[in-house]
Write a protein that holds these residues in place. Sequence first.
Motif, PDB file in Angstrom:
ATOM      1  N   LEU A 114      85.612  98.289  23.067  1.00 31.18           N
ATOM      2  CA  LEU A 114      86.668  97.282  23.133  1.00 31.18           C
ATOM      3  C   LEU A 114      86.061  95.889  23.212  1.00 31.18           C
ATOM      4  O   LEU A 114      86.522  94.973  22.521  1.00 31.18           O
ATOM      5  CB  LEU A 114      87.592  97.550  24.327  1.00 31.18           C
ATOM      6  CG  LEU A 114      88.770  96.595  24.481  1.00 31.18           C
ATOM      7  CD1 LEU A 114      89.636  96.573  23.231  1.00 31.18           C
ATOM      8  CD2 LEU A 114      89.594  96.980  25.708  1.00 31.18           C
ATOM      9  N   GLN A 115      85.032  95.714  24.017  1.00 28.46           N
ATOM     10  CA  GLN A 115      84.351  94.424  24.118  1.00 28.46           C
ATOM     11  C   GLN A 115      83.823  93.991  22.754  1.00 28.46           C
ATOM     12  O   GLN A 115      83.970  92.839  22.354  1.00 28.46           O
ATOM     13  CB  GLN A 115      83.198  94.505  25.122  1.00 28.46           C
ATOM     14  CG  GLN A 115      82.434  93.209  25.295  1.00 28.46           C
ATOM     15  CD  GLN A 115      83.185  92.186  26.100  1.00 28.46           C
ATOM     16  OE1 GLN A 115      83.887  92.543  27.047  1.00 28.46           O
ATOM     17  NE2 GLN A 115      83.072  90.930  25.744  1.00 28.46           N
ATOM     18  N   GLN A 116      83.230  94.921  22.026  1.00 28.50           N
ATOM     19  CA  GLN A 116      82.698  94.607  20.699  1.00 28.50           C
ATOM     20  C   GLN A 116      83.809  94.188  19.744  1.00 28.50           C
ATOM     21  O   GLN A 116      83.618  93.292  18.918  1.00 28.50           O
ATOM     22  CB  GLN A 116      81.937  95.810  20.142  1.00 28.50           C
ATOM     23  CG  GLN A 116      80.638  96.070  20.857  1.00 28.50           C
ATOM     24  CD  GLN A 116      79.990  97.380  20.456  1.00 28.50           C
ATOM     25  OE1 GLN A 116      80.652  98.298  19.965  1.00 28.50           O
ATOM     26  NE2 GLN A 116      78.684  97.476  20.669  1.00 28.50           N
ATOM     27  N   LYS A 117      84.954  94.814  19.844  1.00 27.99           N
ATOM     28  CA  LYS A 117      86.079  94.443  18.984  1.00 27.99           C
ATOM     29  C   LYS A 117      86.602  93.051  19.337  1.00 27.99           C
ATOM     30  O   LYS A 117      86.882  92.247  18.452  1.00 27.99           O
ATOM     31  CB  LYS A 117      87.200  95.482  19.077  1.00 27.99           C
ATOM     32  CG  LYS A 117      86.844  96.770  18.347  1.00 27.99           C
ATOM     33  CD  LYS A 117      87.966  97.770  18.406  1.00 27.99           C
ATOM     34  CE  LYS A 117      87.571  99.030  17.681  1.00 27.99           C
ATOM     35  NZ  LYS A 117      88.356  99.257  16.482  1.00 27.99           N
ATOM     36  N   VAL A 118      86.723  92.781  20.619  1.00 27.12           N
ATOM     37  CA  VAL A 118      87.204  91.470  21.058  1.00 27.12           C
ATOM     38  C   VAL A 118      86.242  90.372  20.607  1.00 27.12           C
ATOM     39  O   VAL A 118      86.663  89.304  20.166  1.00 27.12           O
ATOM     40  CB  VAL A 118      87.402  91.445  22.593  1.00 27.12           C
ATOM     41  CG1 VAL A 118      87.600  90.026  23.107  1.00 27.12           C
ATOM     42  CG2 VAL A 118      88.583  92.323  22.991  1.00 27.12           C
ATOM     43  N   GLU A 119      84.965  90.636  20.687  1.00 27.25           N
ATOM     44  CA  GLU A 119      83.957  89.642  20.307  1.00 27.25           C
ATOM     45  C   GLU A 119      83.736  89.555  18.797  1.00 27.25           C
ATOM     46  O   GLU A 119      83.022  88.678  18.330  1.00 27.25           O
ATOM     47  CB  GLU A 119      82.623  89.979  20.980  1.00 27.25           C
ATOM     48  CG  GLU A 119      82.669  89.816  22.480  1.00 27.25           C
ATOM     49  CD  GLU A 119      81.412  90.304  23.166  1.00 27.25           C
ATOM     50  OE1 GLU A 119      80.586  91.000  22.513  1.00 27.25           O
ATOM     51  OE2 GLU A 119      81.251  90.012  24.363  1.00 27.25           O
ATOM     52  N   GLY A 120      84.299  90.478  18.042  1.00 28.04           N
ATOM     53  CA  GLY A 120      84.139  90.458  16.594  1.00 28.04           C
ATOM     54  C   GLY A 120      82.884  91.150  16.104  1.00 28.04           C
ATOM     55  O   GLY A 120      82.531  91.034  14.935  1.00 28.04           O
ATOM     56  N   ARG A 121      82.221  91.888  16.968  1.00 25.18           N
ATOM     57  CA  ARG A 121      81.021  92.619  16.538  1.00 25.18           C
ATOM     58  C   ARG A 121      81.384  93.972  15.952  1.00 25.18           C
ATOM     59  O   ARG A 121      80.539  94.661  15.390  1.00 25.18           O
ATOM     60  CB  ARG A 121      80.056  92.802  17.712  1.00 25.18           C
ATOM     61  CG  ARG A 121      79.474  91.476  18.190  1.00 25.18           C
ATOM     62  CD  ARG A 121      78.459  91.646  19.282  1.00 25.18           C
ATOM     63  NE  ARG A 121      79.107  92.066  20.513  1.00 25.18           N
ATOM     64  CZ  ARG A 121      78.629  93.010  21.320  1.00 25.18           C
ATOM     65  NH1 ARG A 121      77.522  93.646  21.038  1.00 25.18           N
ATOM     66  NH2 ARG A 121      79.274  93.319  22.422  1.00 25.18           N
ATOM     67  N   ARG A 122      82.619  94.379  16.094  1.00 27.93           N
ATOM     68  CA  ARG A 122      83.144  95.616  15.519  1.00 27.93           C
ATOM     69  C   ARG A 122      84.530  95.278  14.981  1.00 27.93           C
ATOM     70  O   ARG A 122      85.240  94.458  15.558  1.00 27.93           O
ATOM     71  CB  ARG A 122      83.226  96.681  16.614  1.00 27.93           C
ATOM     72  CG  ARG A 122      83.708  98.024  16.145  1.00 27.93           C
ATOM     73  CD  ARG A 122      83.767  98.991  17.284  1.00 27.93           C
ATOM     74  NE  ARG A 122      82.408  99.465  17.542  1.00 27.93           N
ATOM     75  CZ  ARG A 122      82.119 100.683  17.925  1.00 27.93           C
ATOM     76  NH1 ARG A 122      83.093 101.548  18.130  1.00 27.93           N
ATOM     77  NH2 ARG A 122      80.880 101.059  18.140  1.00 27.93           N
ATOM     78  N   GLU A 123      84.900  95.894  13.875  1.00 29.70           N
ATOM     79  CA  GLU A 123      86.204  95.611  13.264  1.00 29.70           C
ATOM     80  C   GLU A 123      87.353  95.998  14.193  1.00 29.70           C
ATOM     81  O   GLU A 123      87.325  97.046  14.820  1.00 29.70           O
ATOM     82  CB  GLU A 123      86.355  96.370  11.944  1.00 29.70           C
ATOM     83  CG  GLU A 123      85.447  95.874  10.845  1.00 29.70           C
ATOM     84  CD  GLU A 123      85.820  94.510  10.316  1.00 29.70           C
ATOM     85  OE1 GLU A 123      86.964  94.045  10.508  1.00 29.70           O
ATOM     86  OE2 GLU A 123      84.942  93.891   9.696  1.00 29.70           O
ATOM     87  N   MET A 124      88.358  95.134  14.241  1.00 30.14           N
ATOM     88  CA  MET A 124      89.582  95.404  14.984  1.00 30.14           C
ATOM     89  C   MET A 124      90.711  95.507  13.970  1.00 30.14           C
ATOM     90  O   MET A 124      90.819  94.665  13.073  1.00 30.14           O
ATOM     91  CB  MET A 124      89.861  94.269  15.975  1.00 30.14           C
ATOM     92  CG  MET A 124      91.134  94.455  16.783  1.00 30.14           C
ATOM     93  SD  MET A 124      91.476  93.084  17.917  1.00 30.14           S
ATOM     94  CE  MET A 124      90.388  93.476  19.274  1.00 30.14           C
ATOM     95  N   THR A 125      91.529  96.530  14.096  1.00 25.38           N
ATOM     96  CA  THR A 125      92.668  96.652  13.193  1.00 25.38           C
ATOM     97  C   THR A 125      93.784  95.715  13.636  1.00 25.38           C
ATOM     98  O   THR A 125      93.817  95.264  14.788  1.00 25.38           O
ATOM     99  CB  THR A 125      93.209  98.094  13.149  1.00 25.38           C
ATOM    100  OG1 THR A 125      93.767  98.408  14.428  1.00 25.38           O
ATOM    101  CG2 THR A 125      92.129  99.094  12.749  1.00 25.38           C
ATOM    102  N   LEU A 126      94.711  95.451  12.738  1.00 27.41           N
ATOM    103  CA  LEU A 126      95.869  94.630  13.097  1.00 27.41           C
ATOM    104  C   LEU A 126      96.708  95.311  14.167  1.00 27.41           C
ATOM    105  O   LEU A 126      97.289  94.640  15.025  1.00 27.41           O
ATOM    106  CB  LEU A 126      96.741  94.367  11.872  1.00 27.41           C
ATOM    107  CG  LEU A 126      96.470  93.109  11.081  1.00 27.41           C
ATOM    108  CD1 LEU A 126      97.507  92.942   9.983  1.00 27.41           C
ATOM    109  CD2 LEU A 126      96.394  91.884  11.935  1.00 27.41           C
ATOM    110  N   THR A 127      96.757  96.627  14.112  1.00 27.74           N
ATOM    111  CA  THR A 127      97.500  97.366  15.136  1.00 27.74           C
ATOM    112  C   THR A 127      96.873  97.142  16.501  1.00 27.74           C
ATOM    113  O   THR A 127      97.586  96.868  17.485  1.00 27.74           O
ATOM    114  CB  THR A 127      97.533  98.870  14.784  1.00 27.74           C
ATOM    115  OG1 THR A 127      98.154  99.025  13.506  1.00 27.74           O
ATOM    116  CG2 THR A 127      98.284  99.673  15.824  1.00 27.74           C
ATOM    117  N   GLU A 128      95.556  97.236  16.583  1.00 30.40           N
ATOM    118  CA  GLU A 128      94.860  96.984  17.852  1.00 30.40           C
ATOM    119  C   GLU A 128      95.055  95.539  18.289  1.00 30.40           C
ATOM    120  O   GLU A 128      95.320  95.266  19.467  1.00 30.40           O
ATOM    121  CB  GLU A 128      93.366  97.278  17.711  1.00 30.40           C
ATOM    122  CG  GLU A 128      93.043  98.736  17.531  1.00 30.40           C
ATOM    123  CD  GLU A 128      91.608  98.993  17.108  1.00 30.40           C
ATOM    124  OE1 GLU A 128      91.091 100.058  17.491  1.00 30.40           O
ATOM    125  OE2 GLU A 128      91.007  98.151  16.406  1.00 30.40           O
TER     126      GLU A 128
END
Length: 142
Positions: A114-128
């Motif tokens: 989750l931290q990686q998604k928030v920081e943009g280091r992992r893709e986040m979906t629009l749903t997330e």
Amino acid sequence: MLTEEIADPAATTPEALRTQYLAALTAVVEERGIEAVAAETDLSTERVEAILDDPDAVTVAEATAVLSCSPDYPAADDYLLEVRDHLMLQMSSAVVDIGALRRGIETELDPKELQQKVEGRREMTLTEYARVIHHLAAENPW
């Protein structure tokens, strides 16, 4: 679109936000055309078609790329940075850490993911993204 404040989080849902985001994407693709959107972005025509056919897999990066094809939105890279800044500002103003966010959105992601998604280091979906931004708006003391 993706960085607008949610004035009354109780009056909306993450699903409603996601629907709004997807409607904006669809409008841009329908207005510009699949081939034009693909030509103006790093997305293939197949991926642009998939955005319309399988909206659950759309990432925030893809969304900003598609939206940037409209004069109503900033350039894709600038818009993506703006979205990430907005997310981080919402977290800090709501005084929410990753653990609290994880509990609040009831995700199966571990805290590191989750931290990686928030920081943009992992893709986040629009749903997330819709789930996260809605939760932060509800937690924000404004």
